[in-house]
Design a protein around this motif. Sequence first.
Motif, mmCIF file in Angstrom:
data_model
loop_
_atom_site.group_PDB
_atom_site.id
_atom_site.type_symbol
_atom_site.label_atom_id
_atom_site.label_comp_id
_atom_site.label_asym_id
_atom_site.label_seq_id
_atom_site.Cartn_x
_atom_site.Cartn_y
_atom_site.Cartn_z
ATOM 1 N N ARG A 158 0.841 -1.211 0.000
ATOM 2 C CA ARG A 158 0.000 0.000 0.000
ATOM 3 C C ARG A 158 0.868 1.249 0.000
ATOM 4 O O ARG A 158 1.954 1.272 0.573
ATOM 5 N N GLU B 124 -1.884 4.361 6.953
ATOM 6 C CA GLU B 124 -3.333 4.466 7.184
ATOM 7 C C GLU B 124 -3.686 5.612 8.117
ATOM 8 O O GLU B 124 -4.747 6.206 7.980
ATOM 9 N N HIS B 125 -2.813 5.926 9.063
ATOM 10 C CA HIS B 125 -3.141 6.963 10.035
ATOM 11 C C HIS B 125 -2.801 8.368 9.533
ATOM 12 O O HIS B 125 -3.676 9.205 9.405
ATOM 13 N N ASN C 98 -1.241 9.222 6.597
ATOM 14 C CA ASN C 98 -1.242 9.322 5.139
ATOM 15 C C ASN C 98 0.131 9.657 4.544
ATOM 16 O O ASN C 98 0.236 10.080 3.402
ATOM 17 N N CYS D 106 -2.371 -4.347 7.255
ATOM 18 C CA CYS D 106 -2.618 -2.963 7.638
ATOM 19 C C CYS D 106 -1.254 -2.284 7.579
ATOM 20 O O CYS D 106 -0.259 -2.841 8.042
ATOM 21 N N VAL E 31 -5.473 3.745 1.624
ATOM 22 C CA VAL E 31 -6.363 3.431 2.740
ATOM 23 C C VAL E 31 -6.024 4.429 3.835
ATOM 24 O O VAL E 31 -5.027 4.282 4.538
ATOM 25 N N HIS E 32 -6.815 5.493 3.926
ATOM 26 C CA HIS E 32 -6.556 6.532 4.928
ATOM 27 C C HIS E 32 -7.734 6.585 5.882
ATOM 28 O O HIS E 32 -8.798 7.085 5.549
ATOM 29 N N LYS E 33 -7.528 5.986 7.039
ATOM 30 C CA LYS E 33 -8.560 6.013 8.077
ATOM 31 C C LYS E 33 -7.858 6.247 9.404
ATOM 32 O O LYS E 33 -7.459 5.303 10.095
#
Length: 102
Positions: free
Chosen positions: A5, A9-10, A12, A29, A78-80
């Motif tokens: 990826r 995720e946190h 970015n 992840c 995947v940015h959450k």
Amino acid sequence: MLALRPSCEHCNKALAPDAQDAMICTFECTFCQVCVEQLLENVCPNCAGGFSPRPIRPRHNYVNHNCLQTYPASTEVVHKPVDLKKHKLLLSMLKGLAPELR
């Protein structure tokens, strides 16, 4: 094969396929090393597992075309961002258990 990826995720932060600070859990992840160490305390907010350095896929074909040219990295971001309050609760439930004991 790993998706590789393109970002944390946190936060970015961009994580190139050869990024040495890309970390993954068993479910892929993907987070940067700073987030894993300073915010997440080596606990994946999605599965409660630990993190390992993400392997680096070779750029060029050396063996059986197993390289980035044949199998490029994912472009899906995947940015959450992690809910840090919920994560602190998870950390308190685990009470410092090492990944192999969770």
